[in-house]
Design a protein around this motif. Structure first.
Motif, PDB file in Angstrom:
ATOM      1  N   PRO A 264      57.035  42.443  37.031  1.00 24.20           N
ATOM      2  CA  PRO A 264      55.998  43.893  37.415  1.00 24.20           C
ATOM      3  C   PRO A 264      54.904  43.138  37.964  1.00 24.20           C
ATOM      4  O   PRO A 264      55.136  41.476  39.005  1.00 24.20           O
ATOM      5  CB  PRO A 264      54.602  43.257  35.703  1.00 24.20           C
ATOM      6  N   THR A 265      54.135  43.814  38.822  1.00 23.59           N
ATOM      7  CA  THR A 265      53.151  42.910  39.930  1.00 23.59           C
ATOM      8  C   THR A 265      51.647  43.367  39.319  1.00 23.59           C
ATOM      9  O   THR A 265      50.869  43.833  38.622  1.00 23.59           O
ATOM     10  CB  THR A 265      52.789  44.704  41.431  1.00 23.59           C
ATOM     11  N   ILE A 266      50.807  42.313  40.333  1.00 22.60           N
ATOM     12  CA  ILE A 266      49.425  42.481  39.871  1.00 22.60           C
ATOM     13  C   ILE A 266      48.138  42.035  41.626  1.00 22.60           C
ATOM     14  O   ILE A 266      48.913  40.740  42.611  1.00 22.60           O
ATOM     15  CB  ILE A 266      48.968  41.367  39.132  1.00 22.60           C
ATOM     16  N   THR A 267      48.185  42.665  41.452  1.00 22.15           N
ATOM     17  CA  THR A 267      47.106  42.700  42.624  1.00 22.15           C
ATOM     18  C   THR A 267      45.490  42.577  42.201  1.00 22.15           C
ATOM     19  O   THR A 267      44.620  43.137  41.566  1.00 22.15           O
ATOM     20  CB  THR A 267      47.632  44.466  42.717  1.00 22.15           C
ATOM     21  N   VAL A 268      45.170  41.172  43.134  1.00 16.50           N
ATOM     22  CA  VAL A 268      43.951  40.653  43.131  1.00 16.50           C
ATOM     23  C   VAL A 268      42.937  40.689  43.455  1.00 16.50           C
ATOM     24  O   VAL A 268      43.471  40.781  45.125  1.00 16.50           O
ATOM     25  CB  VAL A 268      44.310  39.304  42.646  1.00 16.50           C
ATOM     26  N   THR A 269      42.208  41.721  44.044  1.00 12.29           N
ATOM     27  CA  THR A 269      41.044  42.134  44.643  1.00 12.29           C
ATOM     28  C   THR A 269      39.342  40.762  44.278  1.00 12.29           C
ATOM     29  O   THR A 269      39.006  41.498  43.188  1.00 12.29           O
ATOM     30  CB  THR A 269      41.014  43.428  44.764  1.00 12.29           C
ATOM     31  N   PRO A 270      39.266  40.229  45.242  1.00 13.16           N
ATOM     32  CA  PRO A 270      37.847  39.675  44.401  1.00 13.16           C
ATOM     33  C   PRO A 270      37.122  39.941  45.912  1.00 13.16           C
ATOM     34  O   PRO A 270      36.511  40.805  46.793  1.00 13.16           O
ATOM     35  CB  PRO A 270      37.820  37.838  46.103  1.00 13.16           C
ATOM     36  N   VAL A 271      35.145  40.156  45.765  1.00 13.21           N
ATOM     37  CA  VAL A 271      34.244  40.902  45.981  1.00 13.21           C
ATOM     38  C   VAL A 271      33.184  40.522  45.782  1.00 13.21           C
ATOM     39  O   VAL A 271      32.527  39.798  45.156  1.00 13.21           O
ATOM     40  CB  VAL A 271      34.119  42.454  45.590  1.00 13.21           C
ATOM     41  N   PRO A 272      32.380  39.310  46.701  1.00 13.62           N
ATOM     42  CA  PRO A 272      33.314  39.831  48.224  1.00 13.62           C
ATOM     43  C   PRO A 272      34.201  38.526  48.728  1.00 13.62           C
ATOM     44  O   PRO A 272      34.607  38.598  47.515  1.00 13.62           O
ATOM     45  CB  PRO A 272      31.776  38.791  49.282  1.00 13.62           C
ATOM     46  N   GLU A 273      35.196  39.098  49.778  1.00 15.17           N
ATOM     47  CA  GLU A 273      35.984  37.866  50.084  1.00 15.17           C
ATOM     48  C   GLU A 273      35.620  36.759  49.588  1.00 15.17           C
ATOM     49  O   GLU A 273      33.663  35.931  49.513  1.00 15.17           O
ATOM     50  CB  GLU A 273      36.170  37.709  51.485  1.00 15.17           C
ATOM     51  N   ASP A 275      35.958  33.326  51.370  1.00 15.16           N
ATOM     52  CA  ASP A 275      35.357  32.707  52.287  1.00 15.16           C
ATOM     53  C   ASP A 275      33.998  33.363  51.992  1.00 15.16           C
ATOM     54  O   ASP A 275      32.688  32.400  53.388  1.00 15.16           O
ATOM     55  CB  ASP A 275      36.081  32.924  53.068  1.00 15.16           C
ATOM     56  N   VAL A 276      33.347  34.467  51.682  1.00 11.19           N
ATOM     57  CA  VAL A 276      31.808  34.642  51.929  1.00 11.19           C
ATOM     58  C   VAL A 276      30.649  33.606  50.761  1.00 11.19           C
ATOM     59  O   VAL A 276      31.145  34.336  49.677  1.00 11.19           O
ATOM     60  CB  VAL A 276      31.709  36.742  51.897  1.00 11.19           C
ATOM     61  N   TRP A 277      30.023  33.643  51.192  1.00  9.63           N
ATOM     62  CA  TRP A 277      28.943  32.463  50.248  1.00  9.63           C
ATOM     63  C   TRP A 277      27.822  34.029  49.813  1.00  9.63           C
ATOM     64  O   TRP A 277      27.938  34.556  49.872  1.00  9.63           O
ATOM     65  CB  TRP A 277      28.379  32.308  51.869  1.00  9.63           C
ATOM     66  N   THR A 278      27.843  33.879  48.089  1.00 13.34           N
ATOM     67  CA  THR A 278      27.268  35.395  47.703  1.00 13.34           C
ATOM     68  C   THR A 278      26.721  34.698  46.076  1.00 13.34           C
ATOM     69  O   THR A 278      27.386  32.950  45.302  1.00 13.34           O
ATOM     70  CB  THR A 278      28.411  35.679  47.445  1.00 13.34           C
ATOM     71  N   ARG A 279      26.094  35.468  45.547  1.00 14.40           N
ATOM     72  CA  ARG A 279      25.293  35.067  44.302  1.00 14.40           C
ATOM     73  C   ARG A 279      26.177  35.160  42.934  1.00 14.40           C
ATOM     74  O   ARG A 279      25.963  34.436  42.226  1.00 14.40           O
ATOM     75  CB  ARG A 279      23.651  35.611  44.102  1.00 14.40           C
ATOM     76  N   GLU A 280      27.232  35.946  43.634  1.00 12.53           N
ATOM     77  CA  GLU A 280      28.277  36.788  42.615  1.00 12.53           C
ATOM     78  C   GLU A 280      29.670  37.212  42.937  1.00 12.53           C
ATOM     79  O   GLU A 280      29.262  38.009  44.358  1.00 12.53           O
ATOM     80  CB  GLU A 280      27.757  37.810  41.796  1.00 12.53           C
TER      81      GLU A 280
END
Length: 292
Positions: A264-273, A275-280
């Protein structure tokens, strides 16, 4: 006048009855002689139990010369007939009826009569007899394995019985038991299909399998009655067997359609990327499988 009883052929005895008729004078002597032997008084019918015996009947009136009448018994036959042929059309395994040719003849024996064959018959129990077409030659068709009895009888009533066992008829198709592992409706990475061949009568002669719907066949050694084929990709298989009598059995296609060897395939997407500083940061995974 001499009257035999019976007139026709017999295998027991013949009684000869003499009728004496007087001429100008009364008969004072009624006698008989057997095969040229001494004469004895005739008082009752003479019983003859052997073929070829000659009886001389004598009448004498005391004045004229004796009158002799000779009678030779030629209707006694005490020799049994014999079969000259009891041959089946097939001796090897067959899936057809077996036709048995039956021939017999009466036996010529010195000192005995020859009455010739009167009839031929067959039976499966030696109690109920059926006629065979033809007097001294005919055929009997056997449709299944059995013991059949044959009787030939001559015109004097002598008979001979013989038998023949037919055990080479096989009209039953072989059997093929097919087992998929796992069942064909279960998704799997591999499916093993096992065929077991059997024949309870003549035995398996050939066993085969086909991967293209019966257009091309591959031989399977008959040294083993079990054959397994492993599928690692979808396909189909069918099996065929022929027994030693020529009966055939062919299965339908066993269709393997649930082989899945693709991960099977698993596609993972982080938001934001990442390498970007973020609160969440929210990471989303999407799972998919195109087969099972």
């Amino acid at each position: 006048e001499v009257s035999p009883d019976p007139i026709g052929w017999t295998n027991t005895s013949v009684e000869l009855t003499a009728k004496f008729t007087k001429g100008d004078y009364d008969i004072i002597e009624k006698s008989y002689s057997i095969d040229g032997g001494d004469f004895s008084d005739y008082t009752a019918p003479i019983k003859v139990e052997k073929y070829g015996v000659t009886i001389c009947f004598r009448a004498w009136d005391g004045v004229n010369d004796p009158v002799d009448v000779y009678w030779t018994v030629e209707n006694i036959d005490q020799t049994v007939p014999e079969f000259t042929e009891v041959d089946p059309s097939e001796t090897a395994w067959t899936n057809r009826d077996v036709v048995i040719t039956v021939k017999s003849q009466d036996v010529v024996k010195v000192g005995d009569g020859f009455s010739d064959i009167a009839k031929q018959e067959y039976s499966f129990d030696q109690q109920n007899w059926a006629p065979i077409g033809g007097v001294a030659s005919g055929t009997v068709t056997i449709t299944d394995n059995t013991t059949v009895y044959f009787k030939t009888t001559d015109n004097a009533g002598n008979s001979t019985i013989t038998d023949l066992t037919i055990d080479n008829i096989d009209k039953v198709d072989p059997s093929i038991t097919v087992t998929p592992d796992p069942e064909l409706d279960v998704w799997t990475r591999e499916c093993v299909i096992t065929a077991v061949f059997s024949d309870v009568h003549s035995g398996i002669a050939t066993q085969e399998y086909s991967l293209d719907g019966g257009n091309n066949w591959e031989n399977i050694s008959v040294e083993s009655d079990t054959f397994s084929y492993s599928f690692t990709e979808n396909g189909k298989i069918r099996f065929r067997a022929t027994d030693n009598a020529g009966n055939k059995k062919e299965t339908a296609d066993y269709i393997v359609s649930k082989i899945d060897r693709v991960d099977p395939t698993i596609t993972v997407t982080p938001v934001p990327e990442l390498d970007v500083w973020t609160r969440e940061c929210v990471i989303t995974a999407v799972f998919s499988d195109v087969h099972s």
